[in-house]
Design a protein around this motif. Structure first.
Motif, PDB file in Angstrom:
ATOM      1  N   VAL A 127       0.830  -1.209   0.000  1.00  5.88           N
ATOM      2  CA  VAL A 127       0.000   0.000   0.000  1.00  5.88           C
ATOM      3  C   VAL A 127       0.859   1.251   0.000  1.00  5.88           C
ATOM      4  CG1 VAL A 127      -1.784   1.274   1.273  1.00  5.88           C
ATOM      5  CG2 VAL A 127      -1.793  -1.233   1.282  1.00  5.88           C
ATOM      6  N   ASP A 128       0.478   2.237  -0.804  1.00  4.29           N
ATOM      7  CA  ASP A 128       1.070   3.586  -0.732  1.00  4.29           C
ATOM      8  C   ASP A 128       0.251   4.356   0.298  1.00  4.29           C
ATOM      9  OD1 ASP A 128       2.924   3.473  -3.209  1.00  4.29           O
ATOM     10  OD2 ASP A 128       0.985   2.888  -4.022  1.00  4.29           O
ATOM     11  N   GLN A 129       0.592   4.210   1.574  1.00  8.61           N
ATOM     12  CA  GLN A 129      -0.281   4.690   2.632  1.00  8.61           C
ATOM     13  C   GLN A 129      -0.381   6.213   2.671  1.00  8.61           C
ATOM     14  OE1 GLN A 129      -3.098   4.679   4.445  1.00  8.61           O
ATOM     15  NE2 GLN A 129      -2.377   2.563   4.675  1.00  8.61           N
ATOM     16  N   GLY A 130      -1.603   6.723   2.576  1.00  6.54           N
ATOM     17  CA  GLY A 130      -1.827   8.159   2.618  1.00  6.54           C
ATOM     18  C   GLY A 130      -1.205   8.909   1.452  1.00  6.54           C
ATOM     19  N   GLY A 131      -0.866   8.174   0.388  1.00  7.14           N
ATOM     20  CA  GLY A 131      -0.203   8.791  -0.762  1.00  7.14           C
ATOM     21  C   GLY A 131       1.308   8.741  -0.686  1.00  7.14           C
ATOM     22  N   MET A 132       1.864   8.222   0.424  1.00  7.04           N
ATOM     23  CA  MET A 132       3.310   8.097   0.555  1.00  7.04           C
ATOM     24  C   MET A 132       3.787   6.924  -0.297  1.00  7.04           C
ATOM     25  SD  MET A 132       5.935   9.510   1.852  1.00  7.04           S
ATOM     26  CE  MET A 132       4.920  10.679   2.780  1.00  7.04           C
ATOM     27  N   PRO A 133       4.617   7.165  -1.312  1.00  7.87           N
ATOM     28  CA  PRO A 133       4.998   6.058  -2.197  1.00  7.87           C
ATOM     29  C   PRO A 133       5.806   5.005  -1.458  1.00  7.87           C
ATOM     30  CG  PRO A 133       6.370   7.983  -2.629  1.00  7.87           C
ATOM     31  CD  PRO A 133       5.286   8.428  -1.685  1.00  7.87           C
ATOM     32  N   LEU A 134       5.513   3.747  -1.762  1.00  8.88           N
ATOM     33  CA  LEU A 134       6.265   2.667  -1.144  1.00  8.88           C
ATOM     34  C   LEU A 134       7.562   2.434  -1.916  1.00  8.88           C
ATOM     35  CD1 LEU A 134       5.839  -0.154  -3.047  1.00  8.88           C
ATOM     36  CD2 LEU A 134       3.528   0.195  -2.204  1.00  8.88           C
ATOM     37  N   ASP A 135       8.532   1.800  -1.255  1.00 12.10           N
ATOM     38  CA  ASP A 135       9.815   1.503  -1.893  1.00 12.10           C
ATOM     39  C   ASP A 135       9.641   0.213  -2.688  1.00 12.10           C
ATOM     40  OD1 ASP A 135      12.419   1.514  -2.676  1.00 12.10           O
ATOM     41  OD2 ASP A 135      13.275   1.214  -0.677  1.00 12.10           O
ATOM     42  N   LEU A 136       9.312   0.365  -3.954  1.00 12.19           N
ATOM     43  CA  LEU A 136       8.867  -0.766  -4.761  1.00 12.19           C
ATOM     44  C   LEU A 136       9.998  -1.681  -5.207  1.00 12.19           C
ATOM     45  CD1 LEU A 136       6.109  -1.760  -6.065  1.00 12.19           C
ATOM     46  CD2 LEU A 136       7.043  -0.841  -8.191  1.00 12.19           C
ATOM     47  N   ALA A 137      11.172  -1.136  -5.523  1.00 16.37           N
ATOM     48  CA  ALA A 137      12.227  -1.948  -6.132  1.00 16.37           C
ATOM     49  C   ALA A 137      12.617  -3.160  -5.285  1.00 16.37           C
ATOM     50  CB  ALA A 137      13.446  -1.081  -6.433  1.00 16.37           C
ATOM     51  N   PRO A 138      12.846  -3.021  -3.969  1.00 16.21           N
ATOM     52  CA  PRO A 138      13.163  -4.213  -3.180  1.00 16.21           C
ATOM     53  C   PRO A 138      12.021  -5.231  -3.148  1.00 16.21           C
ATOM     54  CG  PRO A 138      13.808  -2.217  -2.005  1.00 16.21           C
ATOM     55  CD  PRO A 138      12.968  -1.790  -3.166  1.00 16.21           C
ATOM     56  N   LEU A 139      10.788  -4.756  -3.127  1.00 17.29           N
ATOM     57  CA  LEU A 139       9.641  -5.666  -3.171  1.00 17.29           C
ATOM     58  C   LEU A 139       9.557  -6.364  -4.523  1.00 17.29           C
ATOM     59  CD1 LEU A 139       6.970  -3.432  -1.400  1.00 17.29           C
ATOM     60  CD2 LEU A 139       7.877  -5.595  -0.527  1.00 17.29           C
ATOM     61  N   ARG A 140       9.847  -5.632  -5.592  1.00 18.84           N
ATOM     62  CA  ARG A 140       9.843  -6.216  -6.926  1.00 18.84           C
ATOM     63  C   ARG A 140      10.896  -7.312  -7.027  1.00 18.84           C
ATOM     64  NH1 ARG A 140       6.270  -6.762 -10.522  1.00 18.84           N
ATOM     65  NH2 ARG A 140       6.858  -8.840  -9.814  1.00 18.84           N
ATOM     66  N   GLN A 141      12.080  -7.055  -6.484  1.00 19.72           N
ATOM     67  CA  GLN A 141      13.156  -8.039  -6.507  1.00 19.72           C
ATOM     68  C   GLN A 141      12.763  -9.295  -5.724  1.00 19.72           C
ATOM     69  OE1 GLN A 141      16.918  -6.516  -5.130  1.00 19.72           O
ATOM     70  NE2 GLN A 141      17.970  -8.477  -5.347  1.00 19.72           N
ATOM     71  N   LEU A 142      12.149  -9.093  -4.561  1.00 15.65           N
ATOM     72  CA  LEU A 142      11.725 -10.216  -3.737  1.00 15.65           C
ATOM     73  C   LEU A 142      10.665 -11.049  -4.453  1.00 15.65           C
ATOM     74  CD1 LEU A 142      11.612 -11.733  -1.001  1.00 15.65           C
ATOM     75  CD2 LEU A 142       9.930 -10.036  -0.250  1.00 15.65           C
ATOM     76  N   CYS A 143       9.679 -10.388  -5.040  1.00 16.90           N
ATOM     77  CA  CYS A 143       8.614 -11.109  -5.736  1.00 16.90           C
ATOM     78  C   CYS A 143       9.147 -11.869  -6.944  1.00 16.90           C
ATOM     79  CB  CYS A 143       7.511 -10.145  -6.155  1.00 16.90           C
ATOM     80  SG  CYS A 143       6.518  -9.549  -4.775  1.00 16.90           S
ATOM     81  N   ASP A 144      10.079 -11.276  -7.672  1.00 14.91           N
ATOM     82  CA  ASP A 144      10.676 -11.969  -8.817  1.00 14.91           C
ATOM     83  C   ASP A 144      11.467 -13.188  -8.347  1.00 14.91           C
ATOM     84  OD1 ASP A 144       9.562 -10.084 -10.467  1.00 14.91           O
ATOM     85  OD2 ASP A 144      11.409  -8.932 -10.736  1.00 14.91           O
ATOM     86  N   GLU A 145      12.176 -13.029  -7.233  1.00 13.69           N
ATOM     87  CA  GLU A 145      12.982 -14.123  -6.685  1.00 13.69           C
ATOM     88  C   GLU A 145      12.123 -15.304  -6.262  1.00 13.69           C
ATOM     89  OE1 GLU A 145      15.247 -14.873  -2.430  1.00 13.69           O
ATOM     90  OE2 GLU A 145      15.240 -12.841  -3.256  1.00 13.69           O
ATOM     91  N   LEU A 146      10.977 -15.014  -5.645  1.00 15.00           N
ATOM     92  CA  LEU A 146      10.131 -16.065  -5.073  1.00 15.00           C
ATOM     93  C   LEU A 146       8.911 -16.390  -5.933  1.00 15.00           C
ATOM     94  CD1 LEU A 146      10.200 -14.951  -1.318  1.00 15.00           C
ATOM     95  CD2 LEU A 146      11.654 -16.634  -2.471  1.00 15.00           C
ATOM     96  N   HIS A 147       8.809 -15.753  -7.092  1.00 12.18           N
ATOM     97  CA  HIS A 147       7.694 -15.980  -8.023  1.00 12.18           C
ATOM     98  C   HIS A 147       6.352 -15.651  -7.361  1.00 12.18           C
ATOM     99  CE1 HIS A 147      10.634 -17.845 -10.642  1.00 12.18           C
ATOM    100  NE2 HIS A 147      10.979 -18.659  -9.655  1.00 12.18           N
ATOM    101  N   LEU A 148       6.303 -14.487  -6.731  1.00 13.27           N
ATOM    102  CA  LEU A 148       5.093 -13.990  -6.102  1.00 13.27           C
ATOM    103  C   LEU A 148       4.487 -12.879  -6.944  1.00 13.27           C
ATOM    104  CD1 LEU A 148       6.396 -13.647  -2.424  1.00 13.27           C
ATOM    105  CD2 LEU A 148       5.266 -15.629  -3.474  1.00 13.27           C
ATOM    106  N   VAL A 149       3.177 -12.718  -6.868  1.00 11.74           N
ATOM    107  CA  VAL A 149       2.494 -11.621  -7.551  1.00 11.74           C
ATOM    108  C   VAL A 149       2.603 -10.367  -6.686  1.00 11.74           C
ATOM    109  CG1 VAL A 149       0.285 -10.780  -8.434  1.00 11.74           C
ATOM    110  CG2 VAL A 149       0.886 -13.208  -8.659  1.00 11.74           C
ATOM    111  N   LEU A 150       2.978  -9.259  -7.291  1.00 13.98           N
ATOM    112  CA  LEU A 150       3.073  -7.987  -6.579  1.00 13.98           C
ATOM    113  C   LEU A 150       1.898  -7.101  -6.987  1.00 13.98           C
ATOM    114  CD1 LEU A 150       4.443  -5.994  -4.710  1.00 13.98           C
ATOM    115  CD2 LEU A 150       5.989  -5.370  -6.573  1.00 13.98           C
ATOM    116  N   ILE A 151       1.001  -6.882  -6.029  1.00 12.47           N
ATOM    117  CA  ILE A 151      -0.170  -6.034  -6.236  1.00 12.47           C
ATOM    118  C   ILE A 151       0.034  -4.753  -5.447  1.00 12.47           C
ATOM    119  CG2 ILE A 151      -2.669  -5.821  -5.880  1.00 12.47           C
ATOM    120  CD1 ILE A 151      -2.781  -8.915  -6.038  1.00 12.47           C
ATOM    121  N   GLU A 152      -0.172  -3.623  -6.086  1.00 10.47           N
ATOM    122  CA  GLU A 152      -0.021  -2.331  -5.402  1.00 10.47           C
ATOM    123  C   GLU A 152      -1.400  -1.753  -5.113  1.00 10.47           C
ATOM    124  OE1 GLU A 152       2.513   1.870  -5.847  1.00 10.47           O
ATOM    125  OE2 GLU A 152       2.993   0.108  -7.076  1.00 10.47           O
ATOM    126  N   ASP A 153      -1.689  -1.597  -3.833  1.00 12.61           N
ATOM    127  CA  ASP A 153      -2.903  -0.893  -3.421  1.00 12.61           C
ATOM    128  C   ASP A 153      -2.560   0.592  -3.441  1.00 12.61           C
ATOM    129  OD1 ASP A 153      -5.010   0.330  -2.103  1.00 12.61           O
ATOM    130  OD2 ASP A 153      -5.193  -1.191  -0.554  1.00 12.61           O
TER     131      ASP A 153
END
Length: 384
Positions: A127-153
């Motif tokens: 979630v980008d809580q209150g409009g504060m952008p989340l740090d996506l790149a590390p999450l993207r790397q983790l999801c690619d590594e573990l074959h997880l779907v990354l959904i952004e609220d």
């Protein structure tokens, strides 16, 4: 003394004219305005596909469905979010597993996600809580590594940026809200965005009872084609009345962001150096649209969060308690996927409040808010 609201949508004659035009056209349900809004929003957010929905919650529901998340899966979500974030996985039979958040941004991190991974984890909703952008790149790397779907609220994030690009671009699929509390509003309404063409096509069908022929195609034909229903679908459509509002609002979004960031900077300057007060601020990797301007009240401040809310209310100022902790709600007692302590979430939800911030807020009104917040600190300093 006039009451100062915590939020007001910026609506005017252009929105009235746009809705009147739709009414005059006779086509008020999902149709050409909705398609135009989808195209314009996709272009603004630099994504390939946008699918308008009845709300952000229904967009999250569809996002999980098209990504193949379902019964028996775990979905890691922040507890520090409106309960809809956790509700969406339950709609598809999955289990929300709550992760703690970063104290500065209120967003989940790759490290926090790693701490609550399970053998059944299939997706992450960040979630980008209150409009504060989340740090996506590390999450993207983790999801690619573990074959997880990354959904952004990205419910709150229209107009926020991450590494110079619009928020929501790097996720597999993102969901947006146009509720009146958000910058861009259609009254109610949402949007799903993705770079995956087949996911977008399936989302379009599912939002419309899973018909293989759209309502627009049927109603624009003199002899309507025979439709077929290949799976169980939903009624998650946006109307052209809402989309007409959205098109006007989208044209005003950049001005809204500029104004809100200027007002946020005034708050940050006013409260800088005040013991016990901490303002939300931009992270180094992006910029916020300041959909919500939240303030953390620490033990060094003369009153606690509840005392400050009472002070503001007595001065005719409507503020709000900070973001909820979903894992503490009765709906998730005993059957959520909480696997670890969430100390940051619980601290933030107990000690933060949201101050008034909207496009029409003028400096005189904002000075009233600032003076009310600082009244207790000034009184305590005078008594020492």
């Amino acid at each position: 003394m006039d009451r100062i609201s915590v939020m007001k949508p910026w609506l005017g004659t252009a929105e009235i004219d746009a809705v009147a035009e739709v009414i005059a056209s006779g086509w008020v349900a999902q149709g050409p305005r909705t398609a135009a809004f989808e195209e314009a929003f996709a272009q603004h957010q630099q994504v390939a596909h946008a699918v308008a929905t009845s709300s952000c919650t229904t967009a999250l529901h569809l996002a999980l469905l098209v990504a193949g998340v379902g019964a028996g899966d775990d979905v890691i979500v922040p507890s520090f979010s409106f309960v809809a974030t956790a509700n969406a996985p339950t709609y598809v039979g999955a289990r929300p597993v709550f992760a703690d958040v970063d104290a500065a941004t209120g967003n989940i991190t790759a490290q926090g996600v790693r701490e609550v991974l399970t053998e059944k984890t299939a997706a992450i909703i960040a979630v980008d809580q209150g409009g504060m952008p989340l740090d996506l790149a590390p999450l993207r790397q983790l999801c690619d590594e573990l074959h997880l779907v990354l959904i952004e609220d990205a419910a709150c994030a229209a107009g926020s940026t991450y590494q110079g690009a619009p928020a929501g671009v790097g996720a597999d699929v993102s969901a947006w809200s146009f509720h009146p509390r958000k910058l861009l509003t259609t009254g109610e309404g949402g949007m799903l965005t993705t770079g995956n063409a087949s996911w977008a096509q399936r989302a379009r069908q599912l939002r419309e009872h899973a018909m293989d022929v759209s309502a627009a195609q049927r109603h624009s034909s003199t002899l309507a084609p025979q439709e077929s229903y290949g799976e169980i679908g939903y009624n998650f459509r946006m109307t052209d009345l809402q989309a007409a509002l959205g098109l006007v609002q989208l044209g005003k979004l950049d001005a809204m962001v500029e104004r809100r960031r200027a007002l946020a900077a005034r708050y940050q300057q006013a409260f800088a150096g005040i013991p016990g007060l901490r303002c939300v601020t931009d992270p180094g990797y992006g910029t916020s649209n300041y959909q919500s301007f939240w303030l953390e009240v620490g033990p060094e401040f003369p009153v606690d969060r509840e005392g400050l809310l009472a002070q503001l209310a007595s001065d005719g100022i409507s503020a709000r308690r900070g973001i909820m902790a979903s894992h503490l709600q009765p709906a998730y007692a005993g059957h959520s996927g909480t696997t670890t302590a969430l100390p940051v979430t619980e601290r933030l939800t107990a000690n933060t409040l949201i101050l008034p911030l909207y496009h029409q807020l003028d400096e005189q009104q904002q000075d009233r808010v600032i003076a009310s917040v600082l009244a207790q600190a000034l009184a305590a300093a005078g008594g020492e």
